[in-house]
Design a protein around this motif. Structure first.
Motif, PDB file in Angstrom:
ATOM      1  N   LEU A  43       0.828  -1.205   0.000  1.00 27.11           N
ATOM      2  CA  LEU A  43       0.000   0.000   0.000  1.00 27.11           C
ATOM      3  C   LEU A  43       0.866   1.262   0.000  1.00 27.11           C
ATOM      4  O   LEU A  43       0.529   2.254  -0.646  1.00 27.11           O
ATOM      5  N   CYS A  44       1.993   1.212   0.698  1.00 22.81           N
ATOM      6  CA  CYS A  44       2.917   2.358   0.708  1.00 22.81           C
ATOM      7  C   CYS A  44       3.422   2.648  -0.703  1.00 22.81           C
ATOM      8  O   CYS A  44       3.520   3.807  -1.111  1.00 22.81           O
ATOM      9  N   ASP A  45       3.754   1.607  -1.447  1.00 26.86           N
ATOM     10  CA  ASP A  45       4.203   1.793  -2.830  1.00 26.86           C
ATOM     11  C   ASP A  45       3.094   2.366  -3.683  1.00 26.86           C
ATOM     12  O   ASP A  45       3.319   3.260  -4.497  1.00 26.86           O
ATOM     13  N   THR A  46       1.905   1.873  -3.499  1.00 25.28           N
ATOM     14  CA  THR A  46       0.755   2.332  -4.274  1.00 25.28           C
ATOM     15  C   THR A  46       0.429   3.786  -3.956  1.00 25.28           C
ATOM     16  O   THR A  46       0.039   4.550  -4.840  1.00 25.28           O
ATOM     17  N   ALA A  47       0.619   4.177  -2.710  1.00 25.24           N
ATOM     18  CA  ALA A  47       0.266   5.529  -2.272  1.00 25.24           C
ATOM     19  C   ALA A  47       1.125   6.596  -2.949  1.00 25.24           C
ATOM     20  O   ALA A  47       0.697   7.739  -3.093  1.00 25.24           O
ATOM     21  N   LYS A  48       2.304   6.240  -3.397  1.00 19.18           N
ATOM     22  CA  LYS A  48       3.170   7.217  -4.063  1.00 19.18           C
ATOM     23  C   LYS A  48       2.525   7.747  -5.340  1.00 19.18           C
ATOM     24  O   LYS A  48       2.694   8.912  -5.674  1.00 19.18           O
ATOM     25  N   ASP A  49       1.796   6.889  -6.039  1.00 22.57           N
ATOM     26  CA  ASP A  49       1.164   7.288  -7.294  1.00 22.57           C
ATOM     27  C   ASP A  49      -0.221   7.875  -7.108  1.00 22.57           C
ATOM     28  O   ASP A  49      -0.694   8.646  -7.936  1.00 22.57           O
ATOM     29  N   ASN A  50      -0.891   7.502  -6.029  1.00 22.47           N
ATOM     30  CA  ASN A  50      -2.274   7.916  -5.847  1.00 22.47           C
ATOM     31  C   ASN A  50      -2.535   8.179  -4.357  1.00 22.47           C
ATOM     32  O   ASN A  50      -3.297   7.453  -3.727  1.00 22.47           O
ATOM     33  N   PRO A  51      -1.902   9.217  -3.793  1.00 23.75           N
ATOM     34  CA  PRO A  51      -1.960   9.403  -2.344  1.00 23.75           C
ATOM     35  C   PRO A  51      -3.344   9.665  -1.759  1.00 23.75           C
ATOM     36  O   PRO A  51      -3.710   9.055  -0.760  1.00 23.75           O
ATOM     37  N   SER A  52      -4.136  10.518  -2.383  1.00 23.78           N
ATOM     38  CA  SER A  52      -5.416  10.871  -1.760  1.00 23.78           C
ATOM     39  C   SER A  52      -6.377   9.690  -1.727  1.00 23.78           C
ATOM     40  O   SER A  52      -7.027   9.431  -0.713  1.00 23.78           O
ATOM     41  N   ASP A  53      -6.466   8.960  -2.847  1.00 22.71           N
ATOM     42  CA  ASP A  53      -7.347   7.795  -2.872  1.00 22.71           C
ATOM     43  C   ASP A  53      -6.868   6.718  -1.915  1.00 22.71           C
ATOM     44  O   ASP A  53      -7.657   6.078  -1.226  1.00 22.71           O
ATOM     45  N   THR A 127       0.545  16.018 -11.281  1.00 18.08           N
ATOM     46  CA  THR A 127      -0.346  15.478 -10.255  1.00 18.08           C
ATOM     47  C   THR A 127      -0.209  16.169  -8.906  1.00 18.08           C
ATOM     48  O   THR A 127      -1.062  16.006  -8.047  1.00 18.08           O
ATOM     49  N   HIS A 128       0.880  16.922  -8.709  1.00 15.82           N
ATOM     50  CA  HIS A 128       1.106  17.604  -7.434  1.00 15.82           C
ATOM     51  C   HIS A 128       1.581  19.026  -7.718  1.00 15.82           C
ATOM     52  O   HIS A 128       2.241  19.273  -8.727  1.00 15.82           O
ATOM     53  N   LYS A 129       1.290  19.924  -6.813  1.00 16.27           N
ATOM     54  CA  LYS A 129       1.719  21.302  -7.050  1.00 16.27           C
ATOM     55  C   LYS A 129       3.235  21.426  -7.019  1.00 16.27           C
ATOM     56  O   LYS A 129       3.796  22.286  -7.703  1.00 16.27           O
ATOM     57  N   ASP A 130       3.939  20.567  -6.297  1.00 16.83           N
ATOM     58  CA  ASP A 130       5.404  20.602  -6.313  1.00 16.83           C
ATOM     59  C   ASP A 130       5.929  20.306  -7.713  1.00 16.83           C
ATOM     60  O   ASP A 130       6.906  20.910  -8.156  1.00 16.83           O
ATOM     61  N   GLU A 131       5.262  19.387  -8.410  1.00 20.78           N
ATOM     62  CA  GLU A 131       5.653  19.080  -9.789  1.00 20.78           C
ATOM     63  C   GLU A 131       5.439  20.293 -10.679  1.00 20.78           C
ATOM     64  O   GLU A 131       6.270  20.597 -11.531  1.00 20.78           O
ATOM     65  N   LEU A 132       4.320  20.987 -10.486  1.00 17.53           N
ATOM     66  CA  LEU A 132       4.035  22.162 -11.293  1.00 17.53           C
ATOM     67  C   LEU A 132       5.131  23.208 -11.108  1.00 17.53           C
ATOM     68  O   LEU A 132       5.666  23.733 -12.085  1.00 17.53           O
ATOM     69  N   PHE A 133       5.474  23.497  -9.859  1.00 24.14           N
ATOM     70  CA  PHE A 133       6.488  24.522  -9.616  1.00 24.14           C
ATOM     71  C   PHE A 133       7.856  24.095 -10.135  1.00 24.14           C
ATOM     72  O   PHE A 133       8.603  24.912 -10.661  1.00 24.14           O
TER      73      PHE A 133
END
Length: 181
Positions: A43-53, A127-133
């Motif tokens: 689940l920890c690995d999965t959370a990296k790609d889809n944290p909120s869900d 997918t994340h604001k850090d990526e955008l910046f």
């Protein structure tokens, strides 16, 4: 003692610290192996790609009405993996790549060359604001201020109040002023 690491890992996971949670789950598993802890590691690995869900589904696991939580966690992982597979198929059909994939391609390529090669044919999914910046800063640094500004403008409603917006806008202004000299 294994329970201690598991409890720590659960707290870390709920805080969104997935790497640290995974390390703690690994220690807990080494001390007291169980299918449940293995599922948490996955689940920890999965959370990296889809944290909120993943966080939402993680909370379901701890629902007191659940009797067989191990089966629940395995079902949660399967749901998330299926969603990730569907996302990958969708990205392929839209000629799009995630920003993480774009960054991986940068390991072997120059930013400017890579960005120019995909500019008209491929969408970059943020997918994340850090990526955008990170992307906007890289665009500005590599002479794509106009495109960086468009990315920022299209996302500004989501990032109102984030001090990095003002910093990036100042960086763009400084680049524009230097180009006029």
């Amino acid at each position: 003692m294994g329970q201690n690491y598991k409890d720590i890992a659960i707290k870390l996971f709920k805080q969104g610290k997935f790497e640290l949670a995974k390390m703690s789950f690994n220690i807990a598993y080494n001390r007291s192996p169980s299918d449940e802890i293995l599922a948490f590691i996955e689940l920890c690995d999965t959370a990296k790609d889809n944290p909120s869900d993943t966080l939402s589904l993680f909370e379901i696991y701890f629902d007191p009405a659940q009797k067989d939580n191990t089966q629940t966690i395995l079902e949660i992982i399967e749901l998330i993996q299926n969603a990730n597979d569907e996302s990958a198929i969708m990205l392929e059909s839209q000629n799009a790549i995630t920003y993480a994939d774009f960054k991986n391609l940068l390991n072997d390529n120059d930013f400017k060359e890579l960005f120019e090669s995909i500019l008209f044919s491929t969408k970059i999914i943020i997918t994340h604001k850090d990526e955008l910046f990170d992307l906007v800063n890289s665009l500005v640094d590599n002479g794509f201020s106009d495109i960086g500004l468009k990315y920022l403008e299209s996302s500004v409603k989501m990032f109102m109040g984030d001090e990095r917006v003002a910093m990036v806008l100042q960086k763009i202004r400084d680049k524009d002023e230097n180009s006029l000299k």
